[in-house]
Scaffold this active site. Structure first.
Site, PDB file in Angstrom:
ATOM      1  N   SER A  21     -59.416 -30.763 -26.768  1.00 24.34           N
ATOM      2  CA  SER A  21     -60.721 -30.311 -27.252  1.00 24.34           C
ATOM      3  C   SER A  21     -60.622 -28.943 -27.904  1.00 24.34           C
ATOM      4  O   SER A  21     -61.183 -28.689 -28.980  1.00 24.34           O
ATOM      5  CB  SER A  21     -61.724 -30.268 -26.091  1.00 24.34           C
ATOM      6  OG  SER A  21     -61.963 -31.545 -25.569  1.00 24.34           O
TER       7      SER A  21
ATOM      8  N   ARG B 149     -60.953 -27.738 -32.056  1.00 24.39           N
ATOM      9  CA  ARG B 149     -61.912 -26.701 -32.427  1.00 24.39           C
ATOM     10  C   ARG B 149     -61.228 -25.462 -32.985  1.00 24.39           C
ATOM     11  O   ARG B 149     -61.773 -24.781 -33.863  1.00 24.39           O
ATOM     12  CB  ARG B 149     -62.792 -26.355 -31.217  1.00 24.39           C
ATOM     13  CG  ARG B 149     -63.780 -27.485 -30.865  1.00 24.39           C
ATOM     14  CD  ARG B 149     -64.293 -27.353 -29.433  1.00 24.39           C
ATOM     15  NE  ARG B 149     -65.348 -28.327 -29.112  1.00 24.39           N
ATOM     16  CZ  ARG B 149     -65.129 -29.597 -28.781  1.00 24.39           C
ATOM     17  NH1 ARG B 149     -63.879 -30.063 -28.741  1.00 24.39           N
ATOM     18  NH2 ARG B 149     -66.138 -30.394 -28.496  1.00 24.39           N
TER      19      ARG B 149
ATOM     20  N   GLY C 176     -62.095 -39.973 -32.228  1.00 24.26           N
ATOM     21  CA  GLY C 176     -63.539 -39.863 -32.340  1.00 24.26           C
ATOM     22  C   GLY C 176     -63.993 -38.419 -32.349  1.00 24.26           C
ATOM     23  O   GLY C 176     -64.912 -38.039 -33.076  1.00 24.26           O
TER      24      GLY C 176
ATOM     25  N   SER D 296     -73.318 -35.814 -24.712  1.00 19.97           N
ATOM     26  CA  SER D 296     -72.190 -35.978 -25.622  1.00 19.97           C
ATOM     27  C   SER D 296     -71.819 -34.627 -26.224  1.00 19.97           C
ATOM     28  O   SER D 296     -72.575 -34.065 -27.028  1.00 19.97           O
ATOM     29  CB  SER D 296     -72.516 -36.966 -26.745  1.00 19.97           C
ATOM     30  OG  SER D 296     -71.484 -36.966 -27.716  1.00 19.97           O
TER      31      SER D 296
ATOM     32  N   GLN E 143     -69.470 -34.246 -28.302  1.00 20.70           N
ATOM     33  CA  GLN E 143     -69.174 -34.477 -29.710  1.00 20.70           C
ATOM     34  C   GLN E 143     -70.427 -34.341 -30.569  1.00 20.70           C
ATOM     35  O   GLN E 143     -70.402 -33.708 -31.619  1.00 20.70           O
ATOM     36  CB  GLN E 143     -68.553 -35.864 -29.889  1.00 20.70           C
ATOM     37  CG  GLN E 143     -67.186 -36.031 -29.259  1.00 20.70           C
ATOM     38  CD  GLN E 143     -66.659 -37.447 -29.405  1.00 20.70           C
ATOM     39  OE1 GLN E 143     -67.296 -38.304 -30.006  1.00 20.70           O
ATOM     40  NE2 GLN E 143     -65.481 -37.697 -28.855  1.00 20.70           N
TER      41      GLN E 143
ATOM     42  N   ASP F  85     -63.696 -38.593 -19.500  1.00 25.14           N
ATOM     43  CA  ASP F  85     -62.430 -39.166 -19.941  1.00 25.14           C
ATOM     44  C   ASP F  85     -61.507 -39.514 -18.779  1.00 25.14           C
ATOM     45  O   ASP F  85     -60.489 -40.190 -18.977  1.00 25.14           O
ATOM     46  CB  ASP F  85     -61.708 -38.204 -20.884  1.00 25.14           C
ATOM     47  CG  ASP F  85     -62.363 -38.129 -22.250  1.00 25.14           C
ATOM     48  OD1 ASP F  85     -62.954 -39.144 -22.677  1.00 25.14           O
ATOM     49  OD2 ASP F  85     -62.291 -37.067 -22.885  1.00 25.14           O
TER      50      ASP F  85
ATOM     51  N   LYS G 284     -66.145 -45.573 -26.016  1.00 25.21           N
ATOM     52  CA  LYS G 284     -65.001 -44.703 -26.273  1.00 25.21           C
ATOM     53  C   LYS G 284     -64.004 -45.445 -27.172  1.00 25.21           C
ATOM     54  O   LYS G 284     -64.374 -46.379 -27.888  1.00 25.21           O
ATOM     55  CB  LYS G 284     -64.372 -44.275 -24.942  1.00 25.21           C
ATOM     56  CG  LYS G 284     -65.214 -43.258 -24.167  1.00 25.21           C
ATOM     57  CD  LYS G 284     -65.143 -41.898 -24.815  1.00 25.21           C
ATOM     58  CE  LYS G 284     -65.794 -40.813 -23.989  1.00 25.21           C
ATOM     59  NZ  LYS G 284     -65.624 -39.478 -24.610  1.00 25.21           N
TER      60      LYS G 284
ATOM     61  N   ARG H  87     -64.066 -48.816 -21.978  1.00 20.92           N
ATOM     62  CA  ARG H  87     -63.134 -48.442 -20.915  1.00 20.92           C
ATOM     63  C   ARG H  87     -63.492 -49.051 -19.563  1.00 20.92           C
ATOM     64  O   ARG H  87     -62.606 -49.277 -18.734  1.00 20.92           O
ATOM     65  CB  ARG H  87     -63.040 -46.912 -20.818  1.00 20.92           C
ATOM     66  CG  ARG H  87     -62.250 -46.313 -21.968  1.00 20.92           C
ATOM     67  CD  ARG H  87     -62.158 -44.800 -21.928  1.00 20.92           C
ATOM     68  NE  ARG H  87     -61.201 -44.336 -22.924  1.00 20.92           N
ATOM     69  CZ  ARG H  87     -61.090 -43.072 -23.321  1.00 20.92           C
ATOM     70  NH1 ARG H  87     -61.875 -42.145 -22.807  1.00 20.92           N
ATOM     71  NH2 ARG H  87     -60.179 -42.742 -24.225  1.00 20.92           N
TER      72      ARG H  87
ATOM     73  N   ARG I 285     -55.826 -43.547 -23.052  1.00 19.44           N
ATOM     74  CA  ARG I 285     -56.108 -43.313 -21.628  1.00 19.44           C
ATOM     75  C   ARG I 285     -56.000 -44.605 -20.809  1.00 19.44           C
ATOM     76  O   ARG I 285     -55.622 -44.569 -19.632  1.00 19.44           O
ATOM     77  CB  ARG I 285     -57.472 -42.662 -21.458  1.00 19.44           C
ATOM     78  CG  ARG I 285     -57.554 -41.310 -22.165  1.00 19.44           C
ATOM     79  CD  ARG I 285     -58.649 -40.411 -21.657  1.00 19.44           C
ATOM     80  NE  ARG I 285     -58.848 -39.305 -22.568  1.00 19.44           N
ATOM     81  CZ  ARG I 285     -58.091 -38.199 -22.615  1.00 19.44           C
ATOM     82  NH1 ARG I 285     -57.076 -38.076 -21.776  1.00 19.44           N
ATOM     83  NH2 ARG I 285     -58.340 -37.247 -23.488  1.00 19.44           N
TER      84      ARG I 285
END
Length: 450
Positions: free
Chosen positions: A29, A33, A101, A174, A176, A327, A354, A358, A403
């Site tokens: 993450s 960024r 994503g 979220s 995202q 996650d 995801k 999942r 994952r």
């Protein structure tokens, strides 16, 4: 490992104690960024410890396509000469975000309020994932999106020529979506406000402040209210990326279920919006300790030691914790298989959209390996068999999901019989050194096509 090549079938065999240091890669993450905010700054941002998984490399290529100068100096050291807020150039070619994503949604936000167009695509998994959750709020700025039915990639984003500031309440937790709106707000005049009823990972807010943006976070009855003042000049930074807690989850969980194990993960990021798994594992009776706790770059960091825990108990995971460990539910379900009693996971419908569904992927694979799993639209329950009692022996589908693949390989380290996955290639998107790292600790991983 490659996420774009031929499938790599893999098998994980029951193994002896896992011991040593697990130097997992940098936080994904924060790596995404760092590149994006570096590209939106004026001057040179220096990054150490960048995760060099395919997802992040695809984001680096995207920043180059938008005009930033991105250089790999080796050993996780990178630099970004940014073009400033609103300075993105129009890419000459389609932006391929691979399996990520996070990457595609953040990049869409970063370019959404510049008067340029860009077309995005990805692999089969990413092209099947919904983008409307991001493009709908971006449309409020004046951005247009043209994609396949259902709001899916490939998709062209036409940036707003005269963007307006936005006030947006995130409908489902979220990070995202929140981050895409905040990044879009950078090049809109006035104040962009994002309200989230349930806190999600806050790396974007922390890093925007570090890069010099005027941003405030207020806790109210409606939730967290994040206010960003648009059109700042972001200042380049020196960023030391902590180790990824989501990647650390795999050697940590393996140590808990393999007899005699004692594994140390140094320098792991323990941002409270990301550490829900470790709280949950401790509640289950896991032998986890934090050592050398400290703060680096505004993020809490510690060395995490995990030891074999034979008396794990099933628990009900509080739904409000889901955002801080979304996650990690796949690998948590593996640990739950070795606990006594039921582990109940609620408020997790985000897992359905995801890289794969999942919940379904883990439920099918766990059942094939002898575990009882019940599931609903936003919940699932794993009934554990206790240490030493999980049969294993099945081959599980990874669904192009890193994952899922890693979770089933962890499962096979403590089952009675080996566990296989049809394709370990996608692991490279987030944890390219998973195979040698786990093997160095004592895992028995083999590629079936070699």
């Amino acid at each position: 490992m490659s996420s774009h090549g031929a499938p790599i079938p893999m098998t994980s065999r029951p193994c002896g104690p896992l011991t040593g240091e697990a130097r997992v890669p940098g936080d994904k993450s924060i790596s995404h960024r760092s590149l994006i905010l570096g590209a939106l700054s004026v001057g040179k941002t220096e990054i150490t410890g960048l995760l060099e998984g395919q997802d992040v490399l695809d984001t680096a290529d995207a920043m180059r396509a938008f005009g930033a100068e991105v250089t790999d100096h080796g050993n996780g050291d990178w630099s970004v000469f940014g073009v400033g807020v609103g300075g993105f150039a129009e890419p000459e070619n389609v932006i391929d975000c691979g399996n990520s994503g996070t990457g595609v949604r953040l990049i869409m936000g970063a370019m959404a309020t510049s008067p340029i167009s860009a077309t995005f695509t990805g692999d089969a998994s990413l092209n099947g994932r919904p983008m409307a959750r991001v493009t709908d709020p971006l449309a409020l700025f004046g951005t247009q999106a043209y994609g396949r039915a259902g709001g899916r990639l490939p998709m062209t984003i036409v940036g707003a020529v005269d963007p307006v500031p936005v006030e947006y309440t995130v409908p489902v937790p979220s990070a995202q979506v929140k981050s895409a709106v905040l990044l879009a707000g950078l090049n809109a005049p006035g104040k962009t406000i994002v309200i989230e009823a349930e806190a999600t990972r806050d790396h974007t807010e922390r890093m925007l402040a570090g890069f010099g943006a005027e941003i405030t976070v207020e806790e109210t009855e409606a939730g967290r209210v994040i206010t960003l003042t648009g059109q700042p000049e972001l200042k380049p930074q020196k960023i030391d990326v902590p180790r990824d807690p989501s990647s650390a989850a795999f050697p940590v969980c393996a140590a808990l279920i393999v007899p005699g194990s004692d594994v140390l993960v140094p320098g792991i990021g323990l941002n409270p919006t990301r550490a829900g798994l470790y709280t949950t594992l401790r509640e289950m009776g896991a032998d986890l300790t934090y050592e050398n706790e400290r703060t680096e770059g505004g993020e809490p960091v510690a060395d995490l030691r995990a030891r074999f825990s034979p008396d794990l108990k099933g628990i009900e995971v509080p739904p409000e914790r889901a955002a801080s460990m979304i996650d990690e539910y796949p690998v948590l379900s593996v640990v739950a298989a070795f606990a006594q009693g039921q582990t109940v996971m609620r408020g997790v419908k985000e897992l359905r959209v995801k890289e794969s569904d999942r919940i379904d992927a883990m439920a099918v694979g766990l059942r094939a390996n002898g575990i009882t799993v019940d599931e609903g639209p936003d919940w699932w329950t794993v009934t554990g068999l206790g240490h030493g009692n999980v049969p294993g022996g099945a081959t599980c589908a990874s669904h192009l999901d890193h994952r899922i693949a890693m979770s089933f390989l962890i499962l096979g380290m403590a089952t009675q019989n080996p566990v296989s996955v049809d394709d370990g290639g996608p692991i490279a998107t987030s944890f390219p050194i998973f195979e040698p790292l786990m093997s160095a600790l004592g895992a028995q991983l083999v590629r079936n096509n070699q």
